[in-house]
Design a protein around this motif. Structure first.
Motif, PDB file in Angstrom:
ATOM      1  N   ARG A  19     -21.237 -24.266 -18.305  1.00 59.23           N
ATOM      2  CA  ARG A  19     -20.575 -23.548 -17.192  1.00 59.23           C
ATOM      3  C   ARG A  19     -21.450 -23.618 -15.951  1.00 59.23           C
ATOM      4  NH1 ARG A  19     -21.184 -20.105 -13.836  1.00 59.23           N
ATOM      5  NH2 ARG A  19     -23.285 -19.866 -14.679  1.00 59.23           N
ATOM      6  N   TRP A  20     -20.878 -23.975 -14.839  1.00 62.08           N
ATOM      7  CA  TRP A  20     -21.623 -23.930 -13.579  1.00 62.08           C
ATOM      8  C   TRP A  20     -20.620 -23.786 -12.437  1.00 62.08           C
ATOM      9  CZ3 TRP A  20     -22.131 -28.119  -9.786  1.00 62.08           C
ATOM     10  CH2 TRP A  20     -21.337 -29.222 -10.081  1.00 62.08           C
ATOM     11  N   SER A  21     -21.123 -23.625 -11.225  1.00 64.75           N
ATOM     12  CA  SER A  21     -20.267 -23.294 -10.084  1.00 64.75           C
ATOM     13  C   SER A  21     -20.274 -24.409  -9.047  1.00 64.75           C
ATOM     14  CB  SER A  21     -20.769 -21.996  -9.429  1.00 64.75           C
ATOM     15  OG  SER A  21     -20.850 -20.960 -10.376  1.00 64.75           O
ATOM     16  N   ASN A  77     -17.036 -20.008   2.376  1.00 68.39           N
ATOM     17  CA  ASN A  77     -16.341 -20.318   1.127  1.00 68.39           C
ATOM     18  C   ASN A  77     -15.066 -21.134   1.358  1.00 68.39           C
ATOM     19  OD1 ASN A  77     -18.223 -19.082  -0.567  1.00 68.39           O
ATOM     20  ND2 ASN A  77     -17.218 -17.081  -0.414  1.00 68.39           N
ATOM     21  N   TRP A  80     -15.147 -25.158   1.059  1.00 70.94           N
ATOM     22  CA  TRP A  80     -15.052 -25.899  -0.206  1.00 70.94           C
ATOM     23  C   TRP A  80     -13.920 -25.400  -1.105  1.00 70.94           C
ATOM     24  CZ3 TRP A  80     -15.671 -22.652  -4.274  1.00 70.94           C
ATOM     25  CH2 TRP A  80     -16.400 -21.483  -4.053  1.00 70.94           C
ATOM     26  N   HIS A 129     -15.642 -21.130  -9.889  1.00 70.01           N
ATOM     27  CA  HIS A 129     -16.671 -20.720  -8.929  1.00 70.01           C
ATOM     28  C   HIS A 129     -16.272 -19.349  -8.379  1.00 70.01           C
ATOM     29  CE1 HIS A 129     -19.823 -22.105  -5.800  1.00 70.01           C
ATOM     30  NE2 HIS A 129     -19.777 -20.784  -5.842  1.00 70.01           N
ATOM     31  N   GLN A 130     -17.055 -18.345  -8.758  1.00 70.69           N
ATOM     32  CA  GLN A 130     -16.762 -16.967  -8.352  1.00 70.69           C
ATOM     33  C   GLN A 130     -17.257 -16.716  -6.937  1.00 70.69           C
ATOM     34  OE1 GLN A 130     -17.972 -14.233 -11.661  1.00 70.69           O
ATOM     35  NE2 GLN A 130     -18.486 -16.129 -12.714  1.00 70.69           N
ATOM     36  N   MET A 131     -16.552 -15.835  -6.226  1.00 68.32           N
ATOM     37  CA  MET A 131     -16.915 -15.548  -4.832  1.00 68.32           C
ATOM     38  C   MET A 131     -16.868 -14.055  -4.539  1.00 68.32           C
ATOM     39  SD  MET A 131     -14.619 -18.394  -2.904  1.00 68.32           S
ATOM     40  CE  MET A 131     -13.455 -18.629  -4.236  1.00 68.32           C
ATOM     41  N   GLY A 132     -18.011 -13.553  -4.045  1.00 68.62           N
ATOM     42  CA  GLY A 132     -18.012 -12.201  -3.485  1.00 68.62           C
ATOM     43  C   GLY A 132     -17.669 -12.273  -2.000  1.00 68.62           C
ATOM     44  N   GLY A 133     -17.806 -13.442  -1.428  1.00 67.90           N
ATOM     45  CA  GLY A 133     -17.586 -13.642   0.006  1.00 67.90           C
ATOM     46  C   GLY A 133     -16.108 -13.715   0.340  1.00 67.90           C
ATOM     47  N   THR A 153     -13.393  -9.716  -6.133  1.00 64.94           N
ATOM     48  CA  THR A 153     -13.911 -11.073  -5.926  1.00 64.94           C
ATOM     49  C   THR A 153     -12.748 -12.066  -5.865  1.00 64.94           C
ATOM     50  OG1 THR A 153     -14.096 -11.347  -8.328  1.00 64.94           O
ATOM     51  CG2 THR A 153     -16.128 -10.747  -7.167  1.00 64.94           C
ATOM     52  N   ARG A 173     -25.349 -29.515  -2.377  1.00 60.85           N
ATOM     53  CA  ARG A 173     -25.276 -28.268  -3.168  1.00 60.85           C
ATOM     54  C   ARG A 173     -24.996 -28.580  -4.630  1.00 60.85           C
ATOM     55  NH1 ARG A 173     -21.863 -23.314  -0.668  1.00 60.85           N
ATOM     56  NH2 ARG A 173     -22.378 -22.352  -2.649  1.00 60.85           N
ATOM     57  N   ARG A 178     -30.353 -26.430 -11.214  1.00 65.46           N
ATOM     58  CA  ARG A 178     -30.016 -25.053 -11.570  1.00 65.46           C
ATOM     59  C   ARG A 178     -31.287 -24.317 -11.951  1.00 65.46           C
ATOM     60  NH1 ARG A 178     -25.511 -24.617 -15.753  1.00 65.46           N
ATOM     61  NH2 ARG A 178     -25.412 -22.555 -14.826  1.00 65.46           N
ATOM     62  N   ARG A 180     -33.159 -20.298 -13.058  1.00 69.55           N
ATOM     63  CA  ARG A 180     -33.057 -18.890 -13.419  1.00 69.55           C
ATOM     64  C   ARG A 180     -34.466 -18.308 -13.514  1.00 69.55           C
ATOM     65  NH1 ARG A 180     -28.349 -19.771 -12.562  1.00 69.55           N
ATOM     66  NH2 ARG A 180     -26.564 -18.988 -13.746  1.00 69.55           N
TER      67      ARG A 180
HETATM   68  C1  FMN Z   1     -19.883 -11.974  -8.379  1.00 70.66           C
HETATM   69  C2  FMN Z   1     -20.281 -13.334  -7.821  1.00 70.66           C
HETATM   70  C3  FMN Z   1     -20.138 -13.583  -6.475  1.00 70.66           C
HETATM   71  C4  FMN Z   1     -20.451 -14.862  -5.962  1.00 70.66           C
HETATM   72  N1  FMN Z   1     -20.177 -15.122  -4.640  1.00 70.66           N
HETATM   73  C5  FMN Z   1     -20.303 -16.374  -4.184  1.00 70.66           C
HETATM   74  C6  FMN Z   1     -19.837 -16.714  -2.884  1.00 70.66           C
HETATM   75  O1  FMN Z   1     -19.280 -15.892  -2.136  1.00 70.66           O
HETATM   76  N2  FMN Z   1     -20.001 -18.007  -2.470  1.00 70.66           N
HETATM   77  C7  FMN Z   1     -20.576 -18.962  -3.272  1.00 70.66           C
HETATM   78  O2  FMN Z   1     -20.674 -20.121  -2.845  1.00 70.66           O
HETATM   79  N3  FMN Z   1     -20.993 -18.672  -4.524  1.00 70.66           N
HETATM   80  C8  FMN Z   1     -20.859 -17.414  -5.004  1.00 70.66           C
HETATM   81  N4  FMN Z   1     -21.221 -17.116  -6.302  1.00 70.66           N
HETATM   82  C9  FMN Z   1     -21.746 -18.191  -7.174  1.00 70.66           C
HETATM   83  C10 FMN Z   1     -23.241 -18.006  -7.416  1.00 70.66           C
HETATM   84  O3  FMN Z   1     -23.954 -18.380  -6.255  1.00 70.66           O
HETATM   85  C11 FMN Z   1     -23.642 -18.866  -8.629  1.00 70.66           C
HETATM   86  O4  FMN Z   1     -22.998 -18.344  -9.773  1.00 70.66           O
HETATM   87  C12 FMN Z   1     -25.159 -18.834  -8.845  1.00 70.66           C
HETATM   88  O5  FMN Z   1     -25.809 -19.496  -7.792  1.00 70.66           O
HETATM   89  C13 FMN Z   1     -25.564 -19.481 -10.152  1.00 70.66           C
HETATM   90  O6  FMN Z   1     -25.073 -20.798 -10.212  1.00 70.66           O
HETATM   91  P1  FMN Z   1     -24.209 -21.294 -11.477  1.00 70.66           P
HETATM   92  O7  FMN Z   1     -22.968 -20.424 -11.519  1.00 70.66           O
HETATM   93  O8  FMN Z   1     -23.883 -22.736 -11.162  1.00 70.66           O
HETATM   94  O9  FMN Z   1     -25.036 -21.125 -12.693  1.00 70.66           O
HETATM   95  C14 FMN Z   1     -20.966 -15.863  -6.815  1.00 70.66           C
HETATM   96  C15 FMN Z   1     -21.125 -15.589  -8.183  1.00 70.66           C
HETATM   97  C16 FMN Z   1     -20.790 -14.335  -8.689  1.00 70.66           C
HETATM   98  C17 FMN Z   1     -20.932 -14.076 -10.170  1.00 70.66           C
END
Ligand code: FMN
Length: 201
Positions: A19-21, A77, A80, A129-133, A153, A173, A178, A180
């Motif tokens: 899993r990745w974003s 956001n 992309w 890909h989750q976003m808080g933005g 989100t 990007r 990756r 942690r």
């Molecule tokens: C609740 C939450 C909000 C996030 N908001 C954003 C966001 O607004 N924009 C973005 O590009 N990535 C966002 N991310 C993605 C994180 O940046 C990403 O999960 C983190 O860098 C780890 O990378 P990975 O998911 O590839 O392991 C968010 C992730 C989570 C869980």
């Protein structure tokens, strides 16, 4: 499709490792059966008092409403996420149905549901890909979210694309490594806060 498995320190399940974003999405649509499967995975998450406080709003890129959905994201956001075949907005119930008291675990439970969804998606070769933005008031207005729920989100869902075909900025990007924090700095023992559990010392 681009893969970016986590450089894990201990063995974990493949779908967690994979899993990745991504920020580069392929144009390939997501089959209905797969969409149903990922929401079924979310449905079976644990939740406080089994209240299932999460709700999801799904918008497909092919729909006429997709532009409104993209407008609900912060600009960084939008750049992309506009390529993802599915955008999902998340919301939580603020109160427990059982007694009307505030549900202080609602966002925790939403996170569990999104975690399930993400891992099921990974098993299908999809990325989430989750976003808080996001613009919370715009999301509330656009999707008529009632006062007793809060938007939280957004999720961009689709197949990771080829970063070499992406605009500069996005390709870097997706190519970045990756990382942690080590678990020594996260998992504490009974000695107290900040003291790594003995497993790592
Ligand atoms: C609740 C939450 C909000 C996030 N908001 C954003 C966001 O607004 N924009 C973005 O590009 N990535 C966002 N991310 C993605 C994180 O940046 C990403 O999960 C983190 O860098 C780890 O990378 P990975 O998911 O590839 O392991 C968010 C992730 C989570 C869980």
């Amino acid at each position: 499709m681009n893969h970016k498995p986590a450089p894990v320190s201990e063995p974990i399940l493949d779908c967690l490792k994979n899993r990745w974003s991504p920020v580069v999405f392929d144009s390939r649509p997501v089959d209905l059966s797969v969409i149903k499967s990922i929401f079924e995975a979310a449905r079976w998450a644990a939740s406080c008092f089994n209240e299932q406080p999460w709700r999801f709003i799904v918008v497909e890129r092919d729909s006429v409403d997709f532009g409104n959905a993209i407008d609900c994201l912060v600009e960084a956001n939008q750049v992309w996420a506009k390529d993802a075949p599915l955008l999902v907005f998340t919301a939580v119930a603020k109160q427990l149905e059982r007694n009307g008291n505030p549900n202080r675990c609602a966002e925790h439970d939403l996170g569990l549901a999104v975690g399930n969804l993400s891992i099921q998606a990974t098993a299908h070769g999809l990325s989430v890909h989750q976003m808080g933005g996001i613009n919370l008031s715009k999301v509330r207005l656009t999707y008529q979210i009632p006062d007793n729920f809060d938007p939280v989100t957004a999720l961009a869902i689709g197949y990771a694309g080829d970063p070499t075909q992406a605009p500069p900025g996005l390709s870097e990007r997706d190519a970045s490594p990756r990382s942690r924090r080590p678990n020594e700095a996260t998992v504490f023992g009974s000695e107290g806060w900040g003291q790594a559990a003995s497993y790592w010392v």
